[in-house]
Design a protein around this motif. Structure first.
Motif, PDB file in Angstrom:
ATOM      1  N   ARG A 243       0.818  -1.182   0.028  1.00  0.00           N
ATOM      2  CA  ARG A 243      -0.031   0.086  -0.055  1.00  0.00           C
ATOM      3  C   ARG A 243       0.837   1.369   0.219  1.00  0.00           C
ATOM      4  NH1 ARG A 243      -2.469  -2.860  -2.072  1.00  0.00           N
ATOM      5  NH2 ARG A 243      -4.401  -3.600  -1.621  1.00  0.00           N
ATOM      6  N   GLY A 244       2.078   1.175  -0.559  1.00  0.00           N
ATOM      7  CA  GLY A 244       2.741   2.323  -0.643  1.00  0.00           C
ATOM      8  C   GLY A 244       4.096   2.095   0.045  1.00  0.00           C
ATOM      9  N   VAL A 245       4.848   3.347   0.037  1.00  0.00           N
ATOM     10  CA  VAL A 245       5.944   3.474   0.740  1.00  0.00           C
ATOM     11  C   VAL A 245       5.991   4.082   2.170  1.00  0.00           C
ATOM     12  CG1 VAL A 245       8.171   4.707   0.581  1.00  0.00           C
ATOM     13  CG2 VAL A 245       7.230   3.792  -1.381  1.00  0.00           C
ATOM     14  N   TRP A 246       6.454   3.431   3.018  1.00  0.00           N
ATOM     15  CA  TRP A 246       6.574   3.785   4.325  1.00  0.00           C
ATOM     16  C   TRP A 246       7.833   4.219   4.601  1.00  0.00           C
ATOM     17  CZ3 TRP A 246       3.858   0.165   8.629  1.00  0.00           C
ATOM     18  CH2 TRP A 246       4.318   0.462   9.741  1.00  0.00           C
ATOM     19  N   GLU A 247       8.249   5.562   4.839  1.00  0.00           N
ATOM     20  CA  GLU A 247       9.380   6.105   5.144  1.00  0.00           C
ATOM     21  C   GLU A 247       9.212   6.935   6.146  1.00  0.00           C
ATOM     22  OE1 GLU A 247      11.192   8.342   2.093  1.00  0.00           O
ATOM     23  OE2 GLU A 247      13.102   8.265   2.746  1.00  0.00           O
ATOM     24  N   SER A 248       9.859   6.963   7.376  1.00  0.00           N
ATOM     25  CA  SER A 248       9.903   8.024   8.193  1.00  0.00           C
ATOM     26  C   SER A 248      10.741   9.300   8.218  1.00  0.00           C
ATOM     27  CB  SER A 248      10.280   7.362   9.638  1.00  0.00           C
ATOM     28  OG  SER A 248      11.633   7.006   9.450  1.00  0.00           O
ATOM     29  N   ARG A 249      10.474  10.295   8.613  1.00  0.00           N
ATOM     30  CA  ARG A 249      11.327  11.374   8.608  1.00  0.00           C
ATOM     31  C   ARG A 249      12.777  11.288   9.307  1.00  0.00           C
ATOM     32  NH1 ARG A 249       9.539  17.509   8.423  1.00  0.00           N
ATOM     33  NH2 ARG A 249       8.238  16.879   6.926  1.00  0.00           N
TER      34      ARG A 249
ATOM     35  N   LEU B 220       5.321  -6.697   7.566  1.00  0.00           N
ATOM     36  CA  LEU B 220       4.739  -5.369   7.105  1.00  0.00           C
ATOM     37  C   LEU B 220       5.360  -4.695   6.100  1.00  0.00           C
ATOM     38  CD1 LEU B 220       4.643  -3.888  10.865  1.00  0.00           C
ATOM     39  CD2 LEU B 220       2.574  -5.141   9.646  1.00  0.00           C
TER      40      LEU B 220
ATOM     41  N   GLY C 182      -4.193  -6.239  12.795  1.00  0.00           N
ATOM     42  CA  GLY C 182      -4.638  -5.071  12.443  1.00  0.00           C
ATOM     43  C   GLY C 182      -3.962  -4.216  11.465  1.00  0.00           C
ATOM     44  N   ALA C 183      -2.698  -3.906  11.870  1.00  0.00           N
ATOM     45  CA  ALA C 183      -1.705  -3.170  11.300  1.00  0.00           C
ATOM     46  C   ALA C 183      -1.322  -4.079   9.785  1.00  0.00           C
ATOM     47  CB  ALA C 183      -0.486  -3.122  12.196  1.00  0.00           C
TER      48      ALA C 183
ATOM     49  N   ALA D 162      -3.952  -3.854   7.008  1.00  0.00           N
ATOM     50  CA  ALA D 162      -3.959  -2.472   6.607  1.00  0.00           C
ATOM     51  C   ALA D 162      -2.882  -2.249   5.517  1.00  0.00           C
ATOM     52  CB  ALA D 162      -3.839  -1.532   7.477  1.00  0.00           C
ATOM     53  N   VAL D 163      -1.595  -2.537   5.720  1.00  0.00           N
ATOM     54  CA  VAL D 163      -1.073  -2.265   4.657  1.00  0.00           C
ATOM     55  C   VAL D 163      -0.466  -3.640   3.854  1.00  0.00           C
ATOM     56  CG1 VAL D 163       0.463  -0.553   6.114  1.00  0.00           C
ATOM     57  CG2 VAL D 163       1.215  -3.288   6.518  1.00  0.00           C
TER      58      VAL D 163
ATOM     59  N   PRO E 223       6.987   5.338  13.985  1.00  0.00           N
ATOM     60  CA  PRO E 223       6.886   4.443  12.745  1.00  0.00           C
ATOM     61  C   PRO E 223       8.311   3.440  12.564  1.00  0.00           C
ATOM     62  CG  PRO E 223       6.666   6.706  12.415  1.00  0.00           C
ATOM     63  CD  PRO E 223       7.200   6.767  13.611  1.00  0.00           C
TER      64      PRO E 223
ATOM     65  N   SER F 259       9.819  -6.464  12.584  1.00  0.00           N
ATOM     66  CA  SER F 259       8.761  -6.889  11.673  1.00  0.00           C
ATOM     67  C   SER F 259       8.949  -8.089  10.759  1.00  0.00           C
ATOM     68  CB  SER F 259       8.085  -5.636  10.910  1.00  0.00           C
ATOM     69  OG  SER F 259       8.804  -5.175   9.938  1.00  0.00           O
TER      70      SER F 259
ATOM     71  N   MET G 246       8.042   0.237  14.802  1.00  0.00           N
ATOM     72  CA  MET G 246       6.838  -0.692  14.317  1.00  0.00           C
ATOM     73  C   MET G 246       7.609  -1.701  13.172  1.00  0.00           C
ATOM     74  SD  MET G 246       3.041  -0.371  13.262  1.00  0.00           S
ATOM     75  CE  MET G 246       2.338   0.817  14.632  1.00  0.00           C
TER      76      MET G 246
END
Lengths: 526, 526
Positions: free
Chosen positions: A232-238, A260, A509-510, A513-514, A249, A256, A252
């Protein structure tokens, strides 16, 4: 799709490093001498690569250049590096290989593989260096699988010398990271036993333990930000030195285990190589007295870089001991200031617990290599261990290591219970040793090694029985099923009992979602 | 349902601590002198408690002894302690109070409240000390609400002196925790500015920043395990010194701001009081030179307990400066060994950046109180600040503080941009000061204070405009919307832009799993 030098299809390391006949005989002799039990003397040969029979792929590979169904690729992506993996590969048993192996060269290709896999209903097992010892990369009991080998993402993309941080791609191997950073006078200073063949992404996904025995023990502590690709896309923290903006983030994604998202890169904190370094080894009349010293040092706030205690048998096996004393390896390091006074104070604490020492070694630089003495001997043995272990299936030895952490109030009873349970599972034939691998103010992380004569052909059953007994004892006595080896598939039953149920529900649940199709490393964690 | 001493219905602290007329005049004079801008001289009176008009409760309270709809309870659970809360309470504006206030005495009662709330469709806003400065406890734009006051859970249940850990209930206030631990010679050593009135549970839920300027800066770093009640059962991690078993359950609760569960207790790492302590203050010709020293010290691995840099104006406002120099407060502490050599080395680094100092102070014990000198003056000012601020609505002063973190490579441009944006939002009438509150090898956590003459009656609009300008600048220049104040409702718009979208989806998925009715603190995070 592999480089010039090919990884062995069964052993730790490269094909040209598989043990030779004379090495096998020497190892058998050595192990008989140090363990005290007799091996049966037979030297078994591995099933050669060209004799391995593979089930046909259950899925057509996607029309992507990075994907293959070539047997060597599938074989070398079937297992991790647990002893149970080694034995099965040695015997030519590759019953559940991945159907496809993908080795993307960039993140865009990672996305393409995920897209295809989601549409085709194919499970994706992220694969870094393939050094999991917990079944983390093994496509066990799954439908069609693509093993997603990240080692094509092997560059350092940016270095920020002022903030001392580097943006590193997930598939880069330990030595390559350090070579590149060394050009700038920097180091990541993360040396798990798998260092030579494991990757940054693997370390992050499994919360690997590294160089530091106190403070910053896990790779987690050196992360500035993580970037991962999810369905569901790119998960990138600041990129931040710290933050308090809600749930982290990064935390998590850490641990994983590929469930995830597929970690593609991270900004990691790096540091100059330590110019100031002092170390010594301290002997104690018993493991218990040594553990008292580790407790005192861990609670002192001195923060040694090394503070690892070997029980008498492990000191004998690896570090030139004679089985009569426990051995503490103690080191301090800094890139900024002398650390002699810190070692002196730690030794004062060790003396109060019956510790004795002779020589103190000084030396800057301090890479991953040994610095001489018993500490250096242990370090060399530590890094050579995976190679030594290559001989075990041939000579008929079963080996298992397991590790955990427990608070100090429970430590003594815990140690007794776990050693006892592992010994019972050996039915008299074998040894169990322990070291304290990491130390905290409130507890320690013991690491156990089990060696036993193999019942040829039944090594997996032997290994599973030991694992079961040890894991049950760990859970019952208040430990964690893993401190830094991850959960994978092997630890799953105990992990499920350890984690709180509402947290498990939250994690499910997490994930939903992704990864709504549930393609990401099914079977681990969720 | 309150104790003998009642909290003020509008001001920080207790009702008997509300500022008297002579204090208001003195504060007005002081603020005029130090800020250089004129206040209008009018002294406004707060709306008294008995003149406050409350909307009627929108829901019948449950038949639980711990629940009330009594006006004083509803009024004192309407707001946190942001300046915008203070002003509204001062003016008697309590438009969105909770309909019910619950103050359970044990975890079983917490469960009963959750059960009722889920069945009745009532939102639950967990409330510790009510010191949120980000709208975290305010039932803004919600349907029926119960404010769940945890301060009835106020005991230390166990102390493990060997592992140096304590099992502490979530509703215990800072001073009570330390008083109880002091009986065993221990301390939690966590002193946020809200220390006097805030609770362990609040610190954990918001990832509070505490005593240590380097290493262990957040409460997160001192957690051994957390126990929370969710609508789907108890979420309790195993008590461990460290673990690598998958994603950390504790790290998912840390910063969850009441949206995933109600934290009821935690095992926290504690420590002996520091017997060895040295401190000094170092002056620098400019904030920029001081920041260079903070960078050098943060990267040195010396780990000072205090390393906080005030810009010239803040040094003048709080610590006896004269506006011509920046001031670094530097301290080292240990319960085990002398730390003089560490301070010496840090001062060497400071000198290279133009730092100068006079007196070095020695002193053990080192509670939350000042130790004299400019460092002590600052510490006293820091702890008195919430009381001082009580005068602001009366004398016509707007105050806002905001805090963030940023990597060193961006720091200089960041500081200029954020100060500039905040000043622009003041339209000439006010001052903006900055301190570095926490320091990391890869960056720092700046804390900004804004003071401006109030447009009477329009303070909220003034405050909101400053907040908006500052938050936009922080995000644009690469910072985090909060380093340790949490997200709450006030930071929500910028938090949503800061966090990666797949992570937001994962968090929503996690929440839906444990709180399917969405009753837990709706409006924060999710």
């Amino acid at each position: 799709m592999d480089g010039v030098r090919r990884r062995s299809h069964w052993a730790w390391g490269y094909a040209d490093e598989e043990p030779a006949a004379d090495e096998l005989a020497a190892t058998a002799e050595l192990m008989t001498a140090v363990t005290g039990f007799r091996l049966d003397g037979e030297i078994e040969e591995p099933v050669p690569l060209d004799a391995v029979e593979l089930p046909a792929p259950r899925v057509e590979p996607p029309p992507l250049e990075c994907c293959t169904t070539e047997p060597y690729a599938r074989i070398t992506h079937t297992y991790g590096q647990a002893y149970r993996d080694l034995v099965r590969a040695f015997r030519g048993r590759f019953d559940s290989p991945p159907d496809v192996v993908a080795r993307p060269r960039d993140e865009r290709e990672v996305m393409h593989v995920l897209e295809w896999a989601e549409n085709a209903g194919v499970a994706v097992v992220p694969y870094g260096g393939g050094t999991s010892v917990v079944g983390g990369v093994e496509p066990r009991d799954l439908g069609p699988v693509v093993s997603l080998d990240l080692t094509g993402l092997d560059q350092i993309l940016e270095i920020d010398p002022l903030s001392r941080a580097a943006r590193i791609q997930a598939g880069m191997l330990g030595p390559a990271i350090d070579r590149r950073l060394a050009e700038e006078g920097l180091t990541l200073r993360h040396y798990p036993q798998s260092y030579e063949l494991s990757t940054l992404g693997g370390w992050l996904a499994t919360r690997a333990g590294g160089h530091f025995a106190t403070l910053g023990t896990h790779i987690d502590d050196h992360v500035e930000s993580i970037r991962a690709v999810t369905p569901r896309g790119v998960w990138e923290s600041r990129r931040l030195p710290a933050s308090g903006a809600g749930v982290s983030p990064d935390r998590m994604l850490l641990g994983s285990e590929g469930a995830l998202g597929v970690i593609t890169e991270a900004w990691m904190r790096v540091r100059p190589r330590p110019d100031f370094r002092v170390s010594t080894t301290v002997t104690f009349p018993s493991f218990e007295r040594g553990a008292e010293a580790v407790l005192a040092i861990a609670q002192s706030g001195l923060h040694p870089s090394n503070c690892r205690l070997l029980d008498p048998t492990e000191a004998w096996l690896t570090s030139g001991g004679d089985g009569t004393y426990a051995l503490l390896m103690l080191a301090f390091e800094s890139a900024d200031h002398p650390v002699d006074a810190l070692l002196d104070r730690a030794l004062e604490l060790a003396r109060l617990c019956g510790g004795a020492w002779e020589e103190i070694q000084n030396g800057g630089g301090g890479g991953e290599h040994g610095t001489g003495g018993q500490g250096g001997a242990w370090r060399n043995a530590f890094l050579r261990m995976p190679y030594l272990r290559n001989a075990y299936p041939s000579i008929g030895l079963v080996a298992e290591t397991f590790e955990t952490a427990v608070t100090w109030d429970r430590f003594a009873a815990f140690h007794t219970a776990v050693i006892g349970a592992a010994r019972d599972a050996l039915h008299g034939g074998g040894i169990v040793t322990c070291r304290l691998a990491f130390a905290y103010p409130d507890g320690a992380a013991p690491y156990f090694t089990v060696l036993a004569p193999a019942r040829r052909g039944a090594e997996i059953e032997q290994w599973d029985a030991i694992k079961r007994a040890a894991s049950e004892a760990i859970l019952a006595a208040g430990g964690t099923i893993t401190h830094h080896h991850a959960v994978g598939r092997d630890h799953r039953p105990w992990y499920e009992r350890q984690r709180p149920e509402p947290f498990a529900a939250a994690l499910r649940g997490a994930k939903a979602a992704v990864d709504p199709a549930g393609i990401l490393n099914p079977g681990v964690l969720v």
